[in-house]
Write an enzyme that holds these catalytic residues in place. Structure first.
Site, PDB file in Angstrom:
ATOM      1  N   HIS A  18      -1.608  -2.744  -6.798  1.00  0.00           N
ATOM      2  CA  HIS A  18      -2.329  -2.200  -5.602  1.00  0.00           C
ATOM      3  C   HIS A  18      -3.722  -2.473  -5.681  1.00  0.00           C
ATOM      4  O   HIS A  18      -4.380  -1.565  -6.135  1.00  0.00           O
ATOM      5  CB  HIS A  18      -1.608  -1.052  -5.352  1.00  0.00           C
ATOM      6  CG  HIS A  18      -2.431  -0.727  -3.875  1.00  0.00           C
ATOM      7  ND1 HIS A  18      -2.847   0.512  -3.552  1.00  0.00           N
ATOM      8  CD2 HIS A  18      -2.541  -1.219  -2.653  1.00  0.00           C
ATOM      9  CE1 HIS A  18      -3.382   0.764  -2.360  1.00  0.00           C
ATOM     10  NE2 HIS A  18      -3.293  -0.489  -1.668  1.00  0.00           N
ATOM     11  N   ASN A  74      -3.526   6.033  -0.824  1.00  0.00           N
ATOM     12  CA  ASN A  74      -3.085   5.891   0.354  1.00  0.00           C
ATOM     13  C   ASN A  74      -2.369   7.129   0.915  1.00  0.00           C
ATOM     14  O   ASN A  74      -2.325   7.590   2.082  1.00  0.00           O
ATOM     15  CB  ASN A  74      -2.303   4.761   0.710  1.00  0.00           C
ATOM     16  CG  ASN A  74      -3.144   3.710   1.284  1.00  0.00           C
ATOM     17  OD1 ASN A  74      -3.893   3.698   2.015  1.00  0.00           O
ATOM     18  ND2 ASN A  74      -2.982   2.636   0.289  1.00  0.00           N
ATOM     19  N   GLU A  87      -3.955   0.302  -8.449  1.00  0.00           N
ATOM     20  CA  GLU A  87      -3.081   1.087  -8.813  1.00  0.00           C
ATOM     21  C   GLU A  87      -1.992   0.203  -9.545  1.00  0.00           C
ATOM     22  O   GLU A  87      -1.517  -0.836  -8.735  1.00  0.00           O
ATOM     23  CB  GLU A  87      -2.560   1.871  -7.816  1.00  0.00           C
ATOM     24  CG  GLU A  87      -3.275   2.980  -7.224  1.00  0.00           C
ATOM     25  CD  GLU A  87      -2.903   3.740  -5.778  1.00  0.00           C
ATOM     26  OE1 GLU A  87      -3.193   4.906  -5.620  1.00  0.00           O
ATOM     27  OE2 GLU A  87      -2.508   3.040  -5.064  1.00  0.00           O
ATOM     28  N   SER A 108       0.815  -1.132   0.114  1.00  0.00           N
ATOM     29  CA  SER A 108      -0.022  -0.031   0.169  1.00  0.00           C
ATOM     30  C   SER A 108       0.870   1.308   0.030  1.00  0.00           C
ATOM     31  O   SER A 108       0.602   2.299  -0.367  1.00  0.00           O
ATOM     32  CB  SER A 108      -0.903   0.215   1.106  1.00  0.00           C
ATOM     33  OG  SER A 108      -1.641  -1.031   1.485  1.00  0.00           O
TER      34      SER A 108
HETATM   35  P1  NAD Z   1      -2.797  -9.285   6.576  1.00  0.00           P
HETATM   36  O1  NAD Z   1      -2.338  -9.054   8.034  1.00  0.00           O
HETATM   37  O2  NAD Z   1      -4.701  -9.575   6.737  1.00  0.00           O
HETATM   38  O3  NAD Z   1      -2.579 -10.543   6.046  1.00  0.00           O
HETATM   39  C1  NAD Z   1      -1.349 -10.809   5.778  1.00  0.00           C
HETATM   40  C2  NAD Z   1      -1.091 -12.276   5.790  1.00  0.00           C
HETATM   41  O4  NAD Z   1       0.348 -12.599   5.390  1.00  0.00           O
HETATM   42  C3  NAD Z   1      -1.282 -13.165   7.024  1.00  0.00           C
HETATM   43  O5  NAD Z   1      -2.146 -14.060   6.960  1.00  0.00           O
HETATM   44  C4  NAD Z   1       0.164 -13.483   7.473  1.00  0.00           C
HETATM   45  O6  NAD Z   1       0.234 -15.107   7.933  1.00  0.00           O
HETATM   46  C5  NAD Z   1       0.860 -13.876   5.999  1.00  0.00           C
HETATM   47  N1  NAD Z   1       2.144 -13.791   5.830  1.00  0.00           N
HETATM   48  C6  NAD Z   1       3.152 -12.975   6.678  1.00  0.00           C
HETATM   49  N2  NAD Z   1       4.392 -13.182   6.299  1.00  0.00           N
HETATM   50  C7  NAD Z   1       4.294 -14.304   5.226  1.00  0.00           C
HETATM   51  C8  NAD Z   1       5.329 -14.882   4.539  1.00  0.00           C
HETATM   52  N3  NAD Z   1       6.468 -14.702   4.557  1.00  0.00           N
HETATM   53  N4  NAD Z   1       5.013 -15.822   3.504  1.00  0.00           N
HETATM   54  C9  NAD Z   1       3.520 -16.046   3.563  1.00  0.00           C
HETATM   55  N5  NAD Z   1       2.752 -15.412   4.156  1.00  0.00           N
HETATM   56  C10 NAD Z   1       3.073 -14.530   5.186  1.00  0.00           C
HETATM   57  O7  NAD Z   1      -2.912  -8.254   5.936  1.00  0.00           O
HETATM   58  P2  NAD Z   1      -3.425  -7.489   4.438  1.00  0.00           P
HETATM   59  O8  NAD Z   1      -4.362  -6.385   5.130  1.00  0.00           O
HETATM   60  O9  NAD Z   1      -3.957  -8.684   3.786  1.00  0.00           O
HETATM   61  O10 NAD Z   1      -2.423  -6.810   3.644  1.00  0.00           O
HETATM   62  C11 NAD Z   1      -1.644  -7.525   2.998  1.00  0.00           C
HETATM   63  C12 NAD Z   1      -0.720  -6.433   1.909  1.00  0.00           C
HETATM   64  O11 NAD Z   1      -1.562  -5.821   1.387  1.00  0.00           O
HETATM   65  C13 NAD Z   1      -0.121  -5.414   2.852  1.00  0.00           C
HETATM   66  O12 NAD Z   1       1.134  -5.164   1.966  1.00  0.00           O
HETATM   67  C14 NAD Z   1      -1.113  -4.100   2.715  1.00  0.00           C
HETATM   68  O13 NAD Z   1      -0.383  -3.118   2.890  1.00  0.00           O
HETATM   69  C15 NAD Z   1      -1.520  -4.455   1.472  1.00  0.00           C
HETATM   70  N6  NAD Z   1      -2.953  -3.788   1.265  1.00  0.00           N
HETATM   71  C16 NAD Z   1      -3.884  -4.065   2.397  1.00  0.00           C
HETATM   72  C17 NAD Z   1      -5.308  -3.523   2.260  1.00  0.00           C
HETATM   73  C18 NAD Z   1      -6.201  -3.696   3.354  1.00  0.00           C
HETATM   74  O14 NAD Z   1      -7.441  -2.880   3.302  1.00  0.00           O
HETATM   75  N7  NAD Z   1      -6.066  -4.577   4.273  1.00  0.00           N
HETATM   76  C19 NAD Z   1      -5.639  -2.780   1.135  1.00  0.00           C
HETATM   77  C20 NAD Z   1      -4.780  -2.799   0.042  1.00  0.00           C
HETATM   78  C21 NAD Z   1      -3.347  -3.308   0.309  1.00  0.00           C
END
Ligand code: NAD
Length: 285
Positions: free
Chosen positions: A140, A190, A152, A119
């Site tokens: 993204h 963001n 994005e 993000s």
């Molecule tokens: P989350 O915490 O819900 O999920 C992340 C997952 O990654 C977890 O299940 C964790 O166990 C897993 N994980 C961590 N390290 C790992 C590894 N080395 N190998 C495999 N799995 C691993 O996080 P999220 O909210 O889904 O965010 C994930 C990415 O997406 C981040 O970069 C975040 O910035 C981006 N993002 C999030 C949102 C949102 O609204 N939550 C929106 C757009 C982008």
């Protein structure tokens, strides 16, 4: 032009599950992996529920649901993650993302594309962990990924010429709307959205208003969700990590200073919908 048939989504949390659904629904052979095996099971159950809901609303046929499910697979370790496109949706942490891409690159072909769903982190910095940084690009997606149309598309400094255009076509093939953004902290959405969250947190911190009132007013002014409802949907840990990355990316500019309220919520493990409690409580359905 790379021919993409198979996709591996790494991280089956809030974003990974929706992204995997989108690719499977578009007919790509899609592998889902998470360090925590139970989260992969939870993600598959959520995808089934999403698809079932779509069938009930006549937005999807039963045959399309079955075809989508048949496109989904899971693996038990990163060494099995072999695909034309690897898309990571793991925690918002530069070192974790770099280590992951570097490990997976070693078991894939030199043509494999590495897309990050970050993000806010630098795509150039994430790509620097790869032997072939030209294969890395930002894709993204927004939350919930199976519903939100915008994606994005971000080129890093060393992204190979043409890859951004290929990703724009891919995003269109997924039925989404691509927006090309520069590789700067928080990209477009963001960066702008920080103030939606941070100013709301400041109102609360300064005792100028209360949470439910702020959410209600923001909804009444046209937003789908109020800031606290949205932070609960995103995940307060993820939202805080994004704020910190943008804050550092802009040399600790006061306007992006993280809120102590969020720090405290993360310390307590109250991360939002995914833990059943954040700013609000969510009974298990
Ligand atoms: P989350 O915490 O819900 O999920 C992340 C997952 O990654 C977890 O299940 C964790 O166990 C897993 N994980 C961590 N390290 C790992 C590894 N080395 N190998 C495999 N799995 C691993 O996080 P999220 O909210 O889904 O965010 C994930 C990415 O997406 C981040 O970069 C975040 O910035 C981006 N993002 C999030 C949102 C949102 O609204 N939550 C929106 C757009 C982008």
């Amino acid at each position: 032009m790379s021919e993409i048939r198979s996709v591996a989504v790494v991280g089956a949390g809030t974003m990974g599950l929706g992204i995997a659904q989108v690719f499977a629904q578009a007919g790509f052979v899609t592998t889902l992996f998470d360090l925590k095996a139970e989260l992969v099971e939870k993600a598959l159950a959520a995808i089934r529920k999403n698809l079932e809901g779509a069938v009930e609303k006549n937005k999807l046929t039963a045959a399309e649901r079955d075809r989508t499910l048949s496109c989904l697979a899971t693996v038990k370790g990163t060494h099995e993650l072999k695909a034309d496109l690897i898309l990571e949706a793991v925690v918002e942490d530069l070192k974790v993302k770099q280590r992951l891409f570097s490990n997976i690159e070693a078991v894939n072909s030199p043509q494999t594309i590495f897309a990050t769903n970050t993000s806010s982190l630098s795509v150039t910095a994430i790509a620097s962990a790869l032997v072939n940084p030209g294969n890395c690009v930002g894709l993204h997606f927004f939350n919930p990924a199976h519903i939100m149309k915008l994606v994005e598309v971000i080129s890093g400094e060393r992204t190979r010429p043409g890859l951004t255009d290929e990703m724009v076509s891919l995003v269109q093939r997924l039925g989404k709307i691509p927006v090309v953004a520069k590789d700067s902290p928080g990209f477009i959405v963001n960066r702008v959205a920080r103030h939606f969250y941070l100013e709301s947190l400041k109102l609360l911190e300064e005792g100028k208003s209360e949470m439910a009132g702020i959410d209600k007013l923001m909804r009444a002014s046209g937003f789908k969700l109020g800031p606290f409802e949205l932070m609960d949907l995103i995940g307060i840990d993820t939202n805080l990590a994004v704020t910190k990355a943008v804050y550092h990316g802009f040399n600790s500019a006061a306007r992006f200073k993280p809120s102590s309220i969020q720090e405290e919520k993360v310390r307590l493990g109250q991360l939002g919908r995914k833990t059943g409690k954040g700013f609000y409580e969510y009974p298990k359905s």
